[in-house]
Enzyme design. Sequence first.
Site, mmCIF file in Angstrom:
data_model
loop_
_atom_site.group_PDB
_atom_site.id
_atom_site.type_symbol
_atom_site.label_atom_id
_atom_site.label_comp_id
_atom_site.label_asym_id
_atom_site.label_seq_id
_atom_site.Cartn_x
_atom_site.Cartn_y
_atom_site.Cartn_z
ATOM 1 N N TRP A 1 11.948 30.966 14.911
ATOM 2 C CA TRP A 1 10.564 30.291 15.096
ATOM 3 C C TRP A 1 10.047 29.046 14.086
ATOM 4 C CZ3 TRP A 1 6.679 29.530 11.583
ATOM 5 C CH2 TRP A 1 5.112 29.204 12.285
ATOM 6 N N HIS A 2 11.073 28.955 12.889
ATOM 7 C CA HIS A 2 10.809 28.036 11.992
ATOM 8 C C HIS A 2 11.467 26.594 12.746
ATOM 9 C CE1 HIS A 2 9.416 30.991 9.301
ATOM 10 N NE2 HIS A 2 8.670 30.055 8.719
ATOM 11 N N GLY A 3 12.473 26.696 13.418
ATOM 12 C CA GLY A 3 13.098 25.572 13.836
ATOM 13 C C GLY A 3 14.391 25.768 14.601
ATOM 14 N N PHE B 1 6.744 22.972 12.362
ATOM 15 C CA PHE B 1 7.225 23.998 13.137
ATOM 16 C C PHE B 1 6.200 24.514 14.152
ATOM 17 C CE2 PHE B 1 8.555 25.346 8.469
ATOM 18 C CZ PHE B 1 9.817 24.704 8.747
#
Lengths: 481, 326
Positions: free
Chosen positions: A325-327, A481
């Site tokens: 999800w962060h990247g 993000f």
Amino acid sequence: MLFNSFAFAIFLPIVFILYWFVFNKKLRTQNILLLVASYFFYACWDWRFLFLLLFSTALDYFSGLKIEKAARPATRKFWLWLSIGINLGFLGIFKYYNFFAENMSALLSQFGLKSHPALIQVILPVGISFYTFHGLSYIIDIYQRRIDAEKSFVDYSVFVSFFPLLVAGPIERATHLLPQIKRKRSFDYATAVDGCRQILWGLFKKVVIADNCAELANEMFNYPGAHNGSALWLGALFFTFQIYGDFSGYSDIALGTAKLFGIDLLRNFAYPYFSRDIAEFWRRWHISLSSWFRDYVYIPLGGSKVPAWKRIRNTFIIFLLSGFWHGAQWTFIAWGAINAIYFLPLLLTKRNRSNIEIVAADKALPSLRELWSIGITFILTMIAWVFFRAESIGSALKYLKGMFSSTVFQKPDIDGMGRAWIALGLIAIMFLIEWQGRRDPFPLRNIRQRSYAFQYAVYILFILAIFLWAGTPQQFIYFQF
Amino acid sequence: MKKFLRNILWLLLPLALLAWPADRWLSSRLKHSFGMAQGEFSVWEDIYSAKMQNEVAVYGSSRAWCHYDPEILKDSLNAETYNLGMDGYGFYMQHMRHLEYFRYNKHPKYIILNLDLFTFEMPKGLYNATQFIPYMSHSENMQSYMWPLQGFTHFDYYVPLLRYYGRKSECISLISDAVQGKQSLPMRHKGYHAHASEWNEDFKNAAKLMEKYSIVIDSPVVQLMDRFLTDCAREKIQVIMVYSPENIAIRGFLRNKQQLVDLYREIAQRHHLVFLDYSDDPLCYDRSNFYNASHLNARGSRLFSQKLGHYLKTNGFIPKNMAVTP
């Protein structure tokens, strides 16, 4: 428009005054004002992506109504998956397409097949991960009949786009925020002052702690080969506080700003670095995301009430998803996997809920055992952050190799060690203030019990510290993000 | 609500009222902090004092301010010389300084325009931005040239004290100097500063990080130089274009230097100017003349200034309209 910019310092009072003095007669006009202000705030980043935000909002709004109205389960399911599919499709295109295309190409080349995938040259729309998750939780909650679909498009749009949380959370739930948007709000002095205190504390963490730590952390992470082990440990420590100051500072400013408009947002951080184990850390770090994954992924998968191998699988799924999800980078996936590995022993031995209350809740200081647990958890977290910060897995491993080399016993070879000492001093001050206020939602809250003169002196001190000790301005990390 | 607004006002009003005198005080101290910002304040103060009477002005980047000794040039040319070299900037910002210099002072008869690898590169952000702080709110030229560059927000130009936000080292140093009654001594003399250092590893480190460097040529900056040279010709100011010595170590590091030199020659020919190229001068082959690959040290700058002064003198200062390799 950054929270720590002068533009925001002008924007916020204008919206505040319009909200309480001009549009205060009707709830609807107040909500329209909040929506217009939120779209203006968003458009300051890149007005073109406003259309994407509008489309995503309209999609979820209409899908919600359709799900609620549909009599047949198949129709309900159709609208649910249509909304999820399009939302995740946008996220996938903007955030993950290039990652998958490049990795697929690399994989094919392993088998001697050459491919040149077309890559998308587009910037990531700011806040897309946050507002997509807002919309998803809303749709899923309607589908599971936890909430009714919102009939007012304006109110629903404010829920998705409310400017304090629009670009970096906290990730709100319709069950928590929508009722507040629909309720008549009246000005409460104590809440507004509390909001100002929280903004001040958030600014201190962002501008003084995070931005100063960032300068030093960047030096170590950009050139790990040029520094000895002890300097690299310091670099990891500075990044550990940079990301905390940056993200929790942002959340505090967001929560404080929302309070000025009579809205209470979900708490996102609860002194995570005082955690005694990794499970507690994850209950205290980015709470709105952790609880989102828990409610919409982990529990539907069976949670912890399933056989051991499924618990392991579920744990890995949510931590890997959280990392991803962060990247779209392997480093984030590795960071998620490391945290899953840290977490598993606690889950399998059923000790993952042994530390629920804040440490030393009824004492001034922690016991030696608690101190030891805090220290170990902190170091484990710090090592995991190396993967989060590094440009690639190779760089992270190189950095860790340096951290665990024999040069760790040398004096840190940091250019201008004075800056590092000052940053360490500022971290120590923040740590002490947080320790003192750990029983409150944010540490400056407990100042309200003190005399006015004391409060005034503290505010002035913080304002001066923010002005004088600000580091080189850095973009909020979580904006990417 | 009234109580809330009143209390906010009580908190912020004294700070807001103090902002303007604090800004004035810090700016007046900063202007005279000659040791700060690579000594640029002494040059800005000379410009804004409107007393510069020199006949020769040296323009350029850091390679100008540490390569051209005005006293040596004065002795050779028998003309007062001032070095307006601006640390870290190519011609775009040098032109801004030129406009300020021309606005307040007697115009020179000759300009030695030092050229280098970065002359035509448009800066993305402000380097050594502290030097502009005391003047930026009232200098129109500074505002218009700095506006497109990253470094200050629009509010910084107008809101008192805001431009000092986050400049802790400068503020603390100004306050502590004031408390101790310290007066800073000028780092530069007539804009010049001799670096007494020996060859260091700057270039080796840079080369390790960057492998090869492609020189950037931004056409708006080329056009700006064309305009500047036309303006000088109109005012009958003789411009001498000089590429001062750089150590031979830099040659393998550059991809497209010849393209740049060809462009310099072309501009010189177009404007009928002399272009003196010292990039293959014997000085370039001796590391003892440099403290890094592109900057002469005190010894090197003395030798170069003598050499240049001698050349200009023996060639009648206004040589034939041709590009030459001295």
